[in-house]
Design a protein around this motif. Structure first.
Motif, PDB file in Angstrom:
ATOM      1  N   LEU A  86       1.224  -1.893   0.079  1.00  0.00           N
ATOM      2  CA  LEU A  86      -0.135   0.290   0.307  1.00  0.00           C
ATOM      3  C   LEU A  86       1.052   1.527   0.089  1.00  0.00           C
ATOM      4  O   LEU A  86       2.497   1.144   0.250  1.00  0.00           O
ATOM      5  N   LEU A  87       0.215   2.243  -0.358  1.00  0.00           N
ATOM      6  CA  LEU A  87       1.155   3.400  -0.511  1.00  0.00           C
ATOM      7  C   LEU A  87       0.636   4.403   0.383  1.00  0.00           C
ATOM      8  O   LEU A  87      -0.772   4.481   1.071  1.00  0.00           O
ATOM      9  N   ALA A  88       1.894   5.346   1.158  1.00  0.00           N
ATOM     10  CA  ALA A  88       0.942   6.451   1.771  1.00  0.00           C
ATOM     11  C   ALA A  88       1.594   7.736   2.115  1.00  0.00           C
ATOM     12  O   ALA A  88       2.258   7.932   2.179  1.00  0.00           O
ATOM     13  N   SER A  89       0.925   8.486   0.675  1.00  0.00           N
ATOM     14  CA  SER A  89       1.208   9.313  -0.076  1.00  0.00           C
ATOM     15  C   SER A  89       0.735  11.029   0.497  1.00  0.00           C
ATOM     16  O   SER A  89      -0.157  10.566   0.192  1.00  0.00           O
ATOM     17  N   ALA A  90       1.102  11.755   0.429  1.00  0.00           N
ATOM     18  CA  ALA A  90       0.420  12.553   0.379  1.00  0.00           C
ATOM     19  C   ALA A  90      -0.383  12.895  -1.046  1.00  0.00           C
ATOM     20  O   ALA A  90      -0.833  14.038  -1.683  1.00  0.00           O
ATOM     21  N   GLU A  91       0.880  12.623  -2.103  1.00  0.00           N
ATOM     22  CA  GLU A  91       0.419  13.080  -3.754  1.00  0.00           C
ATOM     23  C   GLU A  91      -0.827  12.218  -4.098  1.00  0.00           C
ATOM     24  O   GLU A  91      -1.207  12.018  -3.404  1.00  0.00           O
ATOM     25  N   GLY A  92      -1.029  13.511  -5.165  1.00  0.00           N
ATOM     26  CA  GLY A  92      -2.644  13.646  -4.927  1.00  0.00           C
ATOM     27  C   GLY A  92      -3.269  11.773  -6.202  1.00  0.00           C
ATOM     28  O   GLY A  92      -2.498  11.165  -6.125  1.00  0.00           O
ATOM     29  N   ARG A  93      -4.264  11.861  -6.662  1.00  0.00           N
ATOM     30  CA  ARG A  93      -5.024  10.680  -7.436  1.00  0.00           C
ATOM     31  C   ARG A  93      -3.995  10.634  -8.590  1.00  0.00           C
ATOM     32  O   ARG A  93      -4.061   8.913  -8.884  1.00  0.00           O
ATOM     33  N   GLN A  94      -3.982  11.705  -8.933  1.00  0.00           N
ATOM     34  CA  GLN A  94      -2.941  10.973 -10.409  1.00  0.00           C
ATOM     35  C   GLN A  94      -1.531   9.599 -10.160  1.00  0.00           C
ATOM     36  O   GLN A  94      -1.091   9.048 -11.076  1.00  0.00           O
ATOM     37  N   LEU A  95      -0.908   9.630  -8.828  1.00  0.00           N
ATOM     38  CA  LEU A  95      -0.001   8.712  -9.021  1.00  0.00           C
ATOM     39  C   LEU A  95      -0.506   7.465  -8.944  1.00  0.00           C
ATOM     40  O   LEU A  95       0.399   6.868  -9.830  1.00  0.00           O
ATOM     41  N   THR A  96      -1.678   7.408  -8.505  1.00  0.00           N
ATOM     42  CA  THR A  96      -2.216   5.428  -8.440  1.00  0.00           C
ATOM     43  C   THR A  96      -3.119   5.316 -10.126  1.00  0.00           C
ATOM     44  O   THR A  96      -3.548   4.482 -10.103  1.00  0.00           O
ATOM     45  N   GLU A  97      -3.370   6.557 -10.753  1.00  0.00           N
ATOM     46  CA  GLU A  97      -3.703   6.541 -12.172  1.00  0.00           C
ATOM     47  C   GLU A  97      -3.156   6.334 -13.289  1.00  0.00           C
ATOM     48  O   GLU A  97      -3.902   5.413 -14.174  1.00  0.00           O
ATOM     49  N   SER A  98      -1.997   5.937 -13.258  1.00  0.00           N
ATOM     50  CA  SER A  98      -1.402   5.710 -14.765  1.00  0.00           C
ATOM     51  C   SER A  98       0.546   5.538 -13.922  1.00  0.00           C
ATOM     52  O   SER A  98       0.674   5.684 -12.890  1.00  0.00           O
ATOM     53  N   GLY A  99       1.508   4.777 -14.682  1.00  0.00           N
ATOM     54  CA  GLY A  99       2.496   4.690 -14.585  1.00  0.00           C
ATOM     55  C   GLY A  99       2.820   3.353 -13.402  1.00  0.00           C
ATOM     56  O   GLY A  99       1.683   2.548 -13.341  1.00  0.00           O
ATOM     57  N   PHE A 100       3.402   3.397 -12.807  1.00  0.00           N
ATOM     58  CA  PHE A 100       4.187   2.726 -12.073  1.00  0.00           C
ATOM     59  C   PHE A 100       3.197   1.600 -10.781  1.00  0.00           C
ATOM     60  O   PHE A 100       3.273   0.547 -11.000  1.00  0.00           O
ATOM     61  N   PHE A 101       2.684   2.702  -9.747  1.00  0.00           N
ATOM     62  CA  PHE A 101       1.565   2.803  -8.973  1.00  0.00           C
ATOM     63  C   PHE A 101       0.393   2.612  -9.708  1.00  0.00           C
ATOM     64  O   PHE A 101      -0.311   2.356  -8.766  1.00  0.00           O
ATOM     65  N   GLN A 102       0.426   2.898 -10.776  1.00  0.00           N
ATOM     66  CA  GLN A 102      -1.367   1.965 -11.432  1.00  0.00           C
ATOM     67  C   GLN A 102      -2.036   1.250 -10.849  1.00  0.00           C
ATOM     68  O   GLN A 102      -1.386   0.104 -10.064  1.00  0.00           O
ATOM     69  N   GLY A 103      -3.419   2.017  -9.959  1.00  0.00           N
ATOM     70  CA  GLY A 103      -4.226   0.673  -9.433  1.00  0.00           C
ATOM     71  C   GLY A 103      -3.178   0.267  -7.973  1.00  0.00           C
ATOM     72  O   GLY A 103      -4.311  -0.538  -7.479  1.00  0.00           O
ATOM     73  N   VAL A 104      -2.954   0.561  -7.383  1.00  0.00           N
ATOM     74  CA  VAL A 104      -1.969   0.403  -5.703  1.00  0.00           C
ATOM     75  C   VAL A 104      -2.822   1.358  -4.621  1.00  0.00           C
ATOM     76  O   VAL A 104      -3.036   2.476  -5.919  1.00  0.00           O
ATOM     77  N   THR A 105      -3.646   0.976  -4.137  1.00  0.00           N
ATOM     78  CA  THR A 105      -4.279   1.838  -3.200  1.00  0.00           C
ATOM     79  C   THR A 105      -3.296   3.103  -2.361  1.00  0.00           C
ATOM     80  O   THR A 105      -2.084   2.593  -1.853  1.00  0.00           O
ATOM     81  N   ASN A 106      -3.545   4.002  -2.055  1.00  0.00           N
ATOM     82  CA  ASN A 106      -3.356   4.692  -2.182  1.00  0.00           C
ATOM     83  C   ASN A 106      -4.068   5.411  -0.889  1.00  0.00           C
ATOM     84  O   ASN A 106      -4.760   5.946  -0.836  1.00  0.00           O
ATOM     85  N   LEU A 107      -3.344   5.057   0.910  1.00  0.00           N
ATOM     86  CA  LEU A 107      -4.493   5.871   2.287  1.00  0.00           C
ATOM     87  C   LEU A 107      -3.814   6.946   2.263  1.00  0.00           C
ATOM     88  O   LEU A 107      -4.890   7.475   3.189  1.00  0.00           O
ATOM     89  N   GLY A 108      -3.128   8.134   1.520  1.00  0.00           N
ATOM     90  CA  GLY A 108      -2.384   9.492   1.508  1.00  0.00           C
ATOM     91  C   GLY A 108      -2.315   9.984   3.058  1.00  0.00           C
ATOM     92  O   GLY A 108      -2.262   9.049   3.620  1.00  0.00           O
ATOM     93  N   LYS A 109      -2.298  10.754   3.484  1.00  0.00           N
ATOM     94  CA  LYS A 109      -1.881  11.270   4.723  1.00  0.00           C
ATOM     95  C   LYS A 109      -2.468  12.951   4.907  1.00  0.00           C
ATOM     96  O   LYS A 109      -2.914  13.898   3.788  1.00  0.00           O
TER      97      LYS A 109
END
Length: 124
Positions: A86-109
């Motif tokens: 899982l990711l715990a990142s302050a980065e926005g939704r674009q982080l998991t919408e494409s690229g390496f982390f696509q589809g990974v859950t980002n719990l946010g901060k």
């Protein structure tokens, strides 16, 4: 003799990669009280990769941006071993919408610890 009430299931080991010490401690506390064993926390890519050469976690919680760069190399090693994360990142939704982390859950901060525990249980 029985081994403590049939609880011979191994405790899941969760790698925590987070460079903000107070957040790392909070995540570690939440995971421990959720019944998991914590590997780390480690605060750099270098330390995470060294730990992964010695240990095999069952899952991981990763901050994306660490002091020494992005956590992609750590995530790639986990992925190559079939370890979910899982990711715990302050980065926005674009982080998991494409690229390496696509589809990974980002719990946010700030991270919702009870949601984190539920997501880890779902991954395992």
């Amino acid at each position: 003799m029985s081994s403590d009430d049939g609880h011979n299931q191994a405790v899941a080991r969760i790698l925590v990669v987070e460079d903000e010490i107070f957040i790392a401690m909070e995540i570690e506390r939440a995971l421990t009280s959720g019944g998991f064993e914590v590997l780390g926390p480690v605060g750099s890519i270098e330390d995470a990769l060294q730990l992964l050469h010695r240990e095999q976690p069952d899952a991981a919680v990763l901050d994306v941006t660490l002091r020494d760069g992005r956590v992609t190399a750590v995530a790639a090693l986990l992925r190559s071993r079939g370890v979910p994360f899982l990711l715990a990142s302050a980065e926005g939704r674009q982080l998991t919408e494409s690229g390496f982390f696509q589809g990974v859950t980002n719990l946010g901060k700030p991270t919702d610890m009870s949601r984190m525990i539920g997501e880890i249980r779902r991954l395992l």
